[in-house]
Design a protein around this motif. Structure first.
Motif: not given
Ligand code: MG
Ligand code: ATP
Length: 437
Positions: A38-39, A41
């Motif tokens: 979902h994201d 990094d």
């Molecule tokens: Mg996260």
């Protein structure tokens, strides 16, 4: 791994300038689990100033720069880029005391909490996995990076995070990790309360009753009011389970909605201080709903929960013993008083509560569909349920000569008459009623 354009772009830009850049943490883990991250990094050996230099033509978010994070605003969202770093203990229980930027991705991975979260991957450099996170994922194991005691002592929130990852991905904690999670859970007392609350909010929608039972000592460390419910014999023919097992079943039995889960988790904590035994040896809990509500209010204040959640939870708990009947007039009153959302929440909570007693009596359960159907009919009528739905308002009453408190009292009286179907919700009829009293 399919990468969003902005993420791919940032990786390329950093690599083109001679820096190492990887995706790291949750997105790598999720990818190996076959889940859609979902994201994303990004981590890099570029220092924050160097990241700023690489992306000088983009708007940047610099709020996290001190800790090494620069946000790059692209057309397709903000990409978070963090310099490889190691960090000191979390003595203020929020942030590491210090961070030190380092040049090697392995040193950065070593500061992370669990092996499954300590992998980095890049399309050009491949996988960096010095702690065997990939293998642990395959075997379904949750393992702290390094020595578990040290890692949980540095930041005790990792214990709750561990529970969450274990539950979310069905990972079995490796023995040393599990023992350290249990034994060091009292350290969570010193954590910033809002971090604990946020973590519990992430955990609660995911848990099954078995999860709540398995991790009860960790939960009891952050909500001590639950501890006396463990193995508590209710001495009641209505309850086959001990109190905490009942609580666990109700909590997992309501939908994965935050307010409902919190309400279920705390709905019976007041049974402990209200417990009495009669001459036949039977347990009673007179007034426990109100006491549970007070305790829940106190607990959620302590955890710095947002007021809105706290108030909704307290209302649900306070009313959880109020029996609703599938009858029009009383239901209209309840709807008027509590509002439709709360009434539906209450029904779900009561249904789970009744269904979790373990005594196998089903007849009480039959009323729930009937109540819901009756409410549906009431709502369909667009009925007058609240003061604001009345066909008259304060201004109308002032014209009749009402002042101050008398206005509210008269409006409430009118609403009561309408709810009881003694008056129609029509302006003329309502004003005529007031003229004759
Ligand atoms: Mg996260
Ligand atoms: P989620 O899908 O819940 O976002 P996540 O793994 O991305 O899972 P985050 O809280 O977003 O979790 O953190 C990103 C990464 O940062 C983690 O994967 C982990 O490597 C590291 N991390 C986060 N919090 C901690 C912590 N308290 N201690 C050590 N490492 C942490």
């Amino acid at each position: 791994m399919k990468l969003p354009e902005s993420v791919q772009f940032c990786l390329n830009e950093l690599e083109n300038r001679g820096f190492a850049a990887y995706l790291v943490g949750g997105c790598v883990r999720d990818h190996f689990l076959g889940l859609k991250p979902h994201d994303f990094d990004i981590c890099t050996d570029a220092l924050p100033e160097q990241i700023e230099g690489v992306f000088e033509n983009f708007p940047l978010v610099l709020a996290g720069k001190k800790h090494g994070t620069v946000g790059v605003v692209t057309d397709s969202g903000v990409a978070e880029i963090t310099t490889f770093r190691t960090e000191g203990p979390y003595r203020d229980s929020r942030h590491p005391d210090w961070v030190k930027f380092v040049g090697d991705v392995r040193d950065d991975l070593a500061r992370r909490d669990f092996t499954v979260n300590a992998m980095a991957w890049s399309p050009t450099r491949g996988l960096a996995d010095p702690f065997g996170g990939r293998e642990d994922l395959k075997k379904g194991i949750l393992r702290a990076v390094g020595k578990p005691e040290d890692r949980f002592t540095e930041d005790a929130l990792r214990i709750l995070r561990g529970v969450r990852f274990s539950v979310r991905f069905s990972l079995t904690p490796e023995e040393e990790t599990r023992v350290a999670m249990e034994n060091l859970s009292p350290l969570m007392e010193n954590l910033a309360r809002e971090r604990v609350f946020d973590e519990l909010c992430k955990l609660l929608p995911l848990v099954s009753a078995e999860d709540l039972l398995r991790w009860k000592h960790v939960l009891g460390a952050v909500i001590p009011e639950l501890t006396p419910t463990f193995d508590f014999d209710q001495r009641s023919p209505h309850h086959a389970y001990d109190l905490y097992t009942h609580i666990a079943n109700v909590t997992a039995g309501v939908p994965a909605d935050l307010t409902l889960r919190w309400a279920a988790l705390l709905h019976d904590v007041g049974k402990i201080p209200t417990f009495t035994i009669d001459e036949n040896g039977r347990g009673h809990f007179y007034g426990h709903a109100g006491v549970s509500a007070e305790m829940a209010n106190h607990i959620l204040r302590r955890l710095k929960a947002p007021n809105k959640i706290r108030e909704q939870v307290v209302t649900l708990i306070d009313k959880h013993m109020t029996r609703l009947e599938p009858q029009r007039k009383p239901l209209r009153r309840v709807l008027g008083r509590l509002g439709e959302e709360t009434v539906f929440g209450l029904l779900v909570l009561q249904e789970a509560d009744m269904g979790s007693k373990g005594t196998g009596k089903a007849e009480e359960m039959e009323q729930f569909p009937r109540i819901r159907e009756e409410i549906r009919l009431i709502l369909e009528e667009n009925a007058c349920l609240r003061l604001k739905d009345l066909a008259v308002n304060g201004r109308d009453l002032m014209q009749l000569g009402y002042e101050g408190k008398a206005i509210g009292e008269a409006l409430n009286e009118l609403l009561a008459q309408v709810l009881d179907e003694k008056l129609p919700n029509e302006k003329d009829a309502l004003l005529a009623f007031l003229r004759q009293v």
